[in-house]
Design a protein around this motif. Sequence first.
Motif, mmCIF file in Angstrom:
data_model
loop_
_atom_site.group_PDB
_atom_site.id
_atom_site.type_symbol
_atom_site.label_atom_id
_atom_site.label_comp_id
_atom_site.label_asym_id
_atom_site.label_seq_id
_atom_site.Cartn_x
_atom_site.Cartn_y
_atom_site.Cartn_z
ATOM 1 N N ALA A 135 7.519 8.110 20.484
ATOM 2 C CA ALA A 135 6.443 7.313 21.068
ATOM 3 C C ALA A 135 5.867 6.333 20.050
ATOM 4 C CB ALA A 135 5.341 8.226 21.592
ATOM 5 N N MET A 136 5.950 6.702 18.759
ATOM 6 C CA MET A 136 5.422 5.829 17.700
ATOM 7 C C MET A 136 6.540 5.017 17.046
ATOM 8 S SD MET A 136 2.159 6.701 17.635
ATOM 9 C CE MET A 136 1.400 6.476 16.040
ATOM 10 N N GLY A 137 7.784 5.265 17.450
ATOM 11 C CA GLY A 137 8.905 4.550 16.856
ATOM 12 C C GLY A 137 9.141 4.918 15.396
ATOM 13 N N VAL A 138 8.825 6.169 15.040
ATOM 14 C CA VAL A 138 8.961 6.595 13.644
ATOM 15 C C VAL A 138 9.997 7.716 13.551
ATOM 16 C CG1 VAL A 138 7.769 7.530 11.622
ATOM 17 C CG2 VAL A 138 6.564 5.983 13.171
ATOM 18 N N THR A 139 10.903 7.583 12.602
ATOM 19 C CA THR A 139 11.931 8.599 12.378
ATOM 20 C C THR A 139 12.087 8.831 10.883
ATOM 21 O OG1 THR A 139 13.144 7.904 14.344
ATOM 22 C CG2 THR A 139 14.389 9.147 12.711
ATOM 23 N N PHE A 140 12.246 10.095 10.516
ATOM 24 C CA PHE A 140 12.701 10.383 9.154
ATOM 25 C C PHE A 140 14.068 11.033 9.252
ATOM 26 C CE2 PHE A 140 13.499 13.509 5.829
ATOM 27 C CZ PHE A 140 13.517 12.662 4.723
ATOM 28 N N GLU A 141 15.006 10.558 8.439
ATOM 29 C CA GLU A 141 16.305 11.219 8.349
ATOM 30 C C GLU A 141 16.697 11.304 6.879
ATOM 31 O OE1 GLU A 141 20.246 11.384 10.937
ATOM 32 O OE2 GLU A 141 19.962 9.447 9.977
ATOM 33 N N GLY A 142 17.108 12.486 6.463
ATOM 34 C CA GLY A 142 17.489 12.647 5.066
ATOM 35 C C GLY A 142 18.470 13.787 4.876
ATOM 36 N N ARG A 143 19.072 13.808 3.701
ATOM 37 C CA ARG A 143 20.080 14.824 3.384
ATOM 38 C C ARG A 143 19.457 15.846 2.441
ATOM 39 N NH1 ARG A 143 26.099 12.979 1.996
ATOM 40 N NH2 ARG A 143 27.116 14.887 2.680
ATOM 41 N N THR A 156 -5.416 8.395 8.261
ATOM 42 C CA THR A 156 -4.486 9.502 8.453
ATOM 43 C C THR A 156 -3.912 9.435 9.861
ATOM 44 O OG1 THR A 156 -5.716 10.857 6.899
ATOM 45 C CG2 THR A 156 -4.294 12.026 8.474
ATOM 46 N N THR A 157 -2.579 9.422 9.953
ATOM 47 C CA THR A 157 -1.924 9.364 11.257
ATOM 48 C C THR A 157 -1.069 10.611 11.457
ATOM 49 O OG1 THR A 157 -1.800 6.970 11.004
ATOM 50 C CG2 THR A 157 -0.466 7.935 12.757
ATOM 51 N N ARG A 158 -1.396 11.375 12.497
ATOM 52 C CA ARG A 158 -0.591 12.543 12.868
ATOM 53 C C ARG A 158 0.374 12.102 13.962
ATOM 54 N NH1 ARG A 158 -2.470 17.071 10.613
ATOM 55 N NH2 ARG A 158 -4.527 16.832 9.654
ATOM 56 N N LEU A 159 1.649 12.126 13.652
ATOM 57 C CA LEU A 159 2.643 11.603 14.586
ATOM 58 C C LEU A 159 3.071 12.692 15.569
ATOM 59 C CD1 LEU A 159 4.675 9.772 11.825
ATOM 60 C CD2 LEU A 159 3.358 8.658 13.610
ATOM 61 N N PRO A 160 3.140 12.344 16.847
ATOM 62 C CA PRO A 160 3.582 13.320 17.852
ATOM 63 C C PRO A 160 5.104 13.488 17.795
ATOM 64 C CG PRO A 160 3.068 11.232 18.899
ATOM 65 C CD PRO A 160 2.806 11.045 17.434
ATOM 66 N N VAL A 161 5.566 14.568 17.218
ATOM 67 C CA VAL A 161 7.007 14.776 17.017
ATOM 68 C C VAL A 161 7.648 15.266 18.314
ATOM 69 C CG1 VAL A 161 8.717 16.179 15.788
ATOM 70 C CG2 VAL A 161 6.749 15.225 14.565
ATOM 71 N N ASP A 162 8.740 14.614 18.728
ATOM 72 C CA ASP A 162 9.422 15.089 19.934
ATOM 73 C C ASP A 162 10.847 15.544 19.680
ATOM 74 O OD1 ASP A 162 10.174 12.424 19.538
ATOM 75 O OD2 ASP A 162 8.838 11.759 21.130
ATOM 76 N N PHE A 163 11.302 15.441 18.437
ATOM 77 C CA PHE A 163 12.637 15.974 18.159
ATOM 78 C C PHE A 163 12.753 16.345 16.686
ATOM 79 C CE2 PHE A 163 17.003 15.414 16.653
ATOM 80 C CZ PHE A 163 17.666 16.314 17.485
ATOM 81 N N TYR A 205 0.836 -1.201 0.000
ATOM 82 C CA TYR A 205 0.000 0.000 0.000
ATOM 83 C C TYR A 205 0.874 1.256 0.000
ATOM 84 C CZ TYR A 205 -3.650 -3.254 1.385
ATOM 85 O OH TYR A 205 -4.517 -4.315 1.435
ATOM 86 N N PRO A 206 0.550 2.241 -0.833
ATOM 87 C CA PRO A 206 1.312 3.489 -0.806
ATOM 88 C C PRO A 206 0.912 4.350 0.400
ATOM 89 C CG PRO A 206 -0.454 3.621 -2.427
ATOM 90 C CD PRO A 206 -0.509 2.241 -1.835
ATOM 91 N N ARG A 207 1.870 5.067 0.942
ATOM 92 C CA ARG A 207 1.600 6.002 2.062
ATOM 93 C C ARG A 207 2.185 7.349 1.678
ATOM 94 N NH1 ARG A 207 0.654 1.694 6.142
ATOM 95 N NH2 ARG A 207 0.663 -0.036 4.683
ATOM 96 N N ARG A 208 1.410 8.393 1.899
ATOM 97 C CA ARG A 208 1.860 9.748 1.584
ATOM 98 C C ARG A 208 2.286 10.424 2.880
ATOM 99 N NH1 ARG A 208 1.384 13.729 -2.379
ATOM 100 N NH2 ARG A 208 1.012 15.818 -1.563
ATOM 101 N N VAL A 209 3.458 11.011 2.834
ATOM 102 C CA VAL A 209 4.030 11.646 4.029
ATOM 103 C C VAL A 209 4.096 13.153 3.819
ATOM 104 C CG1 VAL A 209 6.114 11.838 5.462
ATOM 105 C CG2 VAL A 209 5.437 9.619 4.524
#
Lengths: 432, 242
Positions: B203-211, B182-189, B155-159
């Motif tokens: 809290a959701m175990g989700v991270t985005f890291e990019g250059r 639709t999931t709104r993630l509670p960002v803590d950093f 399934y595709p997910r749009r971020v």
Amino acid sequence: MRLAMLLAALLVVAAEADAQSMFRGDAAHTGVFRSKGPRQFHRIKWKFQTGDRVVSSAVISDGVLYFGSDDGNVYAVDAANGNQVWKRATGGPVAATPAVAGGLVYVGSYDGRFYALDARTGATRWRFATAGERRFEAKHLHGLLPKHQTIADPFDVFLSSPVVAAGVVYFGSGDGNVYALDAATGELKWKFQTGDVVHASPAYANGVVYVGSWDSHFYAIDAATGKQKWRFDGGTDPVMHNQLGFQSSPAVVDGVVYTGCRDSNLYAIDAATGKEKWRFNNAGSWVITSPAVIDGKVIFGTSDTSRYFVVDATTGKELVRQQGKAFVFASPSVAGSVVFVGVLNGTLQARDLSSGELLWEFRTEASKRNHGWVLTADGAFNVPLLYGNNWREAPLAASVRQFSVGSIFSSPLVVDGVVYVGSADGAMYALE
Amino acid sequence: MLRTTIATLLCVPALAFATVTVPEGRWEGVIRVPDRELRFTADFARDRGGAWAGSITMPGLSVQGAALSPIVVSETGIAFTVVNALGNATHGPATFRSQRISTERIVGEMRQAGNAAEFVMQRIGSARVEPPRRSTRVSASVEDEWVGEYELGGYPRRVTIALRNRGDAGATAEFVVVGKQTTRLPVDFVGEDGNFVRVEAQAMGVTFEGRFDPQRGEIGGAITLGPVELPLTLRRATRRPS
């Protein structure tokens, strides 16, 4: 006249015994038992302790229960009092449910061999060597780390249970084959190669063997020739290999095959053509249970969402939904107006067939003790204390801890108002 | 003399009690869960304003430097709550409450997921409270709304990640994933280190890291969902005037 009535009664008894002498009650795996199901729990009639978890389900023939244990033994136990009749050692865990036919007990073991034992004495009549057992495995399985490490699936707990029909015994194997052996001699009649582990148990109906594989295909195989009649494709998951594979065993009723899949669907498939009739999606939650089918209703449970469902057999529409507390891997059994379902938190639930309401619950001592707080106070899995991280052996150790609460994988057998069910605490329980 | 001795003896526990109201320091302890002992190290210290701060580390449970808040210290004991670790949706966060306290030893009850067990901890030294991570400001070229897409389970997910600076508090982000729901993630950093942008919803175990690539106007990297890492390239939601 009296003699005729007596003979008729004996025939009924014999038919019932036959119908309960293989996994899920019969060759079509309906999961329906003729006994009344107790609507109240009174007591543990007896408890038979083995040396390791009992994933296998019990079957009964002539008043004797037969089941396997992960301690490597096949057990024959007197259903009336729980006394051991015999035990027979194999070379590995016996995580399959035996089938009894023609005075022989058929079962496979993790030693890679398939056994035919004398039902009366346990003596080996013949045995057949497969190419060897193994669990489903994949790299990055369920997201476990390191990513490039092949990991065996700790949730691949069952072995394929045999079905016996028309003098032939059929079973799947970790070597990827479905085997057909002459039930009397063990001679290979045919083998059918799938793409991965087959730990689902084949069902038989109208000269066709139905079974799914971990290659995520479901097969209909001509029972006489071993040729494929059709193939149905389940979901795929190239990233984590989590949402794929048929671990559930099918039920075949009125020309329809019902089977769960790890792709989170319960499927209804036309038995003749292999065309999908409907699917019931469970939003990422595996359907490992083998569905029970009765009176136009399909009954099954889910893993992560821990739900109990009854859906319409014709349309797939939801009729009953009950929220449970923990994962359901065990297949539901129907007896009279009661459905019995084992849960991985170490409980056996008795639910009303019509409403799905909980009638009673039996909890193993291991579940009550809640070793290491595997469970929350209300019986759900206590995730923060189970799964610290996803690296190396940590998740595998966690799964062992998870099952230490007497998880019930076994599909209940119900005979004469008594429920027989195995537990990961190593016991076979007789409950009434 | 005898009366004096008895009076003195009677006063000793009270005096000891009166001197134990400062739990400042590093403590090592064990929670006596049935068939399993959970070991932990907890630190308590006052900040400049006099408020209590604390952190806890529990080996084997991947709890390292988790914040303790609130910490309630009274004349009779201490109670504290573990933030963002060991919590349960039904039963709330894990809590510790003292029952017997002295200058060097605290005994009490730990509650987690509705279960309760005794804990014992001993003072072993001075406090080394793990400071909470603070988001940093992002550069003007990164402060924008970004969109991208990844696929999981067929399934595709749009971020959408909208990065905004908040003065001295560093940057914040709205992190939304749209799939079947639709999931709104509670960002803590939120952090930017060189060209690398990192957004975490712990809290959701989700991270985005990019250059960040200023030429292409993209942030190319990966989204991590628990143990799963998937490639994700973010592009500006709206084109910037050149």
